[in-house]
Design a protein around this motif. Structure first.
Motif, PDB file in Angstrom:
ATOM      1  N   ILE A 121       0.831  -1.204   0.000  1.00 39.96           N
ATOM      2  CA  ILE A 121       0.000   0.000   0.000  1.00 39.96           C
ATOM      3  C   ILE A 121       0.868   1.258   0.000  1.00 39.96           C
ATOM      4  O   ILE A 121       0.620   2.203  -0.767  1.00 39.96           O
ATOM      5  N   SER A 122       1.891   1.299   0.864  1.00 38.49           N
ATOM      6  CA  SER A 122       2.729   2.499   0.943  1.00 38.49           C
ATOM      7  C   SER A 122       3.548   2.688  -0.333  1.00 38.49           C
ATOM      8  O   SER A 122       3.774   3.823  -0.780  1.00 38.49           O
ATOM      9  N   SER A 123       3.965   1.605  -0.936  1.00 43.47           N
ATOM     10  CA  SER A 123       4.748   1.685  -2.170  1.00 43.47           C
ATOM     11  C   SER A 123       3.884   2.143  -3.342  1.00 43.47           C
ATOM     12  O   SER A 123       4.261   3.049  -4.098  1.00 43.47           O
ATOM     13  N   PHE A 124       2.721   1.533  -3.496  1.00 45.92           N
ATOM     14  CA  PHE A 124       1.863   1.829  -4.655  1.00 45.92           C
ATOM     15  C   PHE A 124       1.162   3.175  -4.543  1.00 45.92           C
ATOM     16  O   PHE A 124       0.891   3.822  -5.552  1.00 45.92           O
ATOM     17  N   SER A 125       0.861   3.597  -3.312  1.00 45.49           N
ATOM     18  CA  SER A 125       0.098   4.847  -3.158  1.00 45.49           C
ATOM     19  C   SER A 125       0.985   6.060  -2.911  1.00 45.49           C
ATOM     20  O   SER A 125       0.620   7.176  -3.265  1.00 45.49           O
ATOM     21  N   ALA A 126       2.165   5.853  -2.296  1.00 43.99           N
ATOM     22  CA  ALA A 126       3.008   6.995  -1.920  1.00 43.99           C
ATOM     23  C   ALA A 126       4.461   6.824  -2.338  1.00 43.99           C
ATOM     24  O   ALA A 126       5.306   7.626  -1.942  1.00 43.99           O
ATOM     25  N   ASP A 127       4.780   5.790  -3.124  1.00 44.17           N
ATOM     26  CA  ASP A 127       6.144   5.538  -3.574  1.00 44.17           C
ATOM     27  C   ASP A 127       7.134   5.447  -2.421  1.00 44.17           C
ATOM     28  O   ASP A 127       8.290   5.873  -2.533  1.00 44.17           O
ATOM     29  N   GLU A 128       6.694   4.892  -1.310  1.00 39.15           N
ATOM     30  CA  GLU A 128       7.623   4.649  -0.214  1.00 39.15           C
ATOM     31  C   GLU A 128       8.539   3.487  -0.621  1.00 39.15           C
ATOM     32  O   GLU A 128       8.063   2.466  -1.119  1.00 39.15           O
ATOM     33  N   PRO A 129       9.849   3.628  -0.434  1.00 34.61           N
ATOM     34  CA  PRO A 129      10.791   2.606  -0.920  1.00 34.61           C
ATOM     35  C   PRO A 129      10.829   1.359  -0.043  1.00 34.61           C
ATOM     36  O   PRO A 129      11.800   1.076   0.651  1.00 34.61           O
ATOM     37  N   LYS A 130       9.735   0.611  -0.080  1.00 33.57           N
ATOM     38  CA  LYS A 130       9.620  -0.642   0.664  1.00 33.57           C
ATOM     39  C   LYS A 130       9.390  -1.766  -0.342  1.00 33.57           C
ATOM     40  O   LYS A 130       8.455  -1.710  -1.151  1.00 33.57           O
ATOM     41  N   ALA A 131      10.215  -2.801  -0.284  1.00 32.59           N
ATOM     42  CA  ALA A 131      10.053  -3.925  -1.199  1.00 32.59           C
ATOM     43  C   ALA A 131       8.816  -4.733  -0.831  1.00 32.59           C
ATOM     44  O   ALA A 131       8.552  -4.968   0.355  1.00 32.59           O
ATOM     45  N   VAL A 132       8.074  -5.146  -1.840  1.00 39.18           N
ATOM     46  CA  VAL A 132       6.882  -5.973  -1.652  1.00 39.18           C
ATOM     47  C   VAL A 132       7.252  -7.398  -2.058  1.00 39.18           C
ATOM     48  O   VAL A 132       7.502  -7.680  -3.228  1.00 39.18           O
TER      49      VAL A 132
END
Length: 353
Positions: A121-132
């Motif tokens: 969610i954080s990566s897709f919505s806010a481009d937070e650099p967390k690997a999924v």
């Protein structure tokens, strides 16, 4: 070109047109991520549209009744996901003013959201650099880098998450994660991957060493438990006896027929003579039909299910608080396990077999 650059290039040409990829709304992305857990995209798509239409905002979801959510969820399995979603929506209303958070540190505190979902969610919505890191990414990384650590071992999560975090493009983490997941799903498939057309072929360890069908390695599953369910079809005119399941077992709060569970397969005629049965339905019960046994597979349980039609029963079961008679025509209004509504599709008016 680098590993992630090749995969992003592949993704731009081959990605599927999925509705949740067209938004940055963390609520919509959350809906898709929870629905698609343990579920194929093709199976989950109708549920996503159903939930997005019925609950266009997190406020709508929070205000819903649990029974309605479970009814819409019917057929997806793992019903705790639906119940957790309801609690999450209510927490968002209470603690975030109705704005669904898009930062990992806030998301991870919500019910039913773990590392994977918070990162997505954080990566897709806010481009937070967390690997999924989902199953598709585990498989892709295990094959490409030749990682032989079992993907369901205690060490694997840390190993693969660190590796994935090293691989993603920090300037485009959302795109990187989508590309990795899609590549694993469509190109580096579990069976019969498209190695001949793979842009990573020359640098893939598994392909070079002939380990494509060996990796990833997975530890053996927990032993499956067998359970024997005997559902009683007790019709009284145009009404039928129904039950609402309680907590601490599968299918919490879903509806079913009255159930007698046994330790082994049992002949219905013998069961009708048991003390437990006679205390509930009396001694004059007539067996009028039977359907089954039907096998129903859950994650760690195998259910062997019989449906037993009875008549001339006495109502000694009235102390059973969760048992109630309901009009046959209203059965479709209740949320119920797949095994029950599949039975009702075969016997829509509960005609005797």
């Amino acid at each position: 070109m680098s590993f992630i650059t090749d995969i992003i290039a592949w993704y731009e040409k081959n990605k599927r047109d999925l509705p949740w990829r067209k938004t940055r709304d963390p609520y919509v992305i959350w809906l898709s991520e929870i629905i698609l857990q343990q579920t194929r995209v093709e199976q989950g798509m109708p549920y996503f549209y159903r939930f997005a239409e019925r609950f266009p905002t997190v406020a709508d979801f929070a205000e819903a009744q649990e029974d309605e959510i479970l009814k819409l969820w019917q057929g997806l399995g793992y019903y705790s996901r639906g119940r957790n979603m309801h609690k999450t929506a209510q927490l968002v209303m209470e603690e975030h003013g109705g704005y669904f958070p898009n930062q990992y540190d806030q998301l991870i505190k919500l019910k039913g959201i773990g590392d994977y979902t918070a990162a997505a969610i954080s990566s897709f919505s806010a481009d937070e650099p967390k690997a999924v890191v989902d199953g598709n990414v585990f498989r892709l990384l295990a094959r490409y880098f030749g990682v032989e650590e079992p993907i369901n071992s205690s060490k694997a999560k840390k190993i693969f998450t660190e590796l994935a975090n090293e691989m993603i493009d920090k300037a485009r983490p959302g795109l990187s994660n989508q590309a990795l997941m899609e590549f694993g799903s469509l190109q580096c498939r579990p069976k019969n991957p498209f190695c001949d057309t793979c842009p990573l072929q020359l640098s893939c360890v598994a392909f070079g060493k002939g380990l494509v069908n060996t990796l990833p390695i997975k530890l053996k599953k927990v032993q499956t438990r067998n359970r024997y369910f005997n559902y009683l079809i007790c019709r009284k005119g145009e009404h039928v006896l129904f039950n609402k399941r309680g907590p601490n077992d599968i299918w919490q709060n879903l509806h079913e027929f009255p159930l007698i569970e046994t330790n082994a397969p049992v002949d219905p005629l013998i069961m009708l003579k048991s003390n437990e049965f006679e205390q509930l339905f009396g001694k004059k019960v007539i067996l009028t039909g039977q359907y089954g046994p039907v096998k129903h597979i859950l994650s760690h349980q195998k259910l062997h299910v019989n449906f037993i039609f009875i008549d001339e029963f006495e109502e000694h079961f009235k102390e059973k608080k969760n048992w109630f008679f309901t009009d046959i025509e209203t059965l479709e209004q209740f949320a119920m396990p797949k095994i029950i509504f599949s039975f009702l599709n075969i016997f829509p008016t509960l005609k005797k077999s």
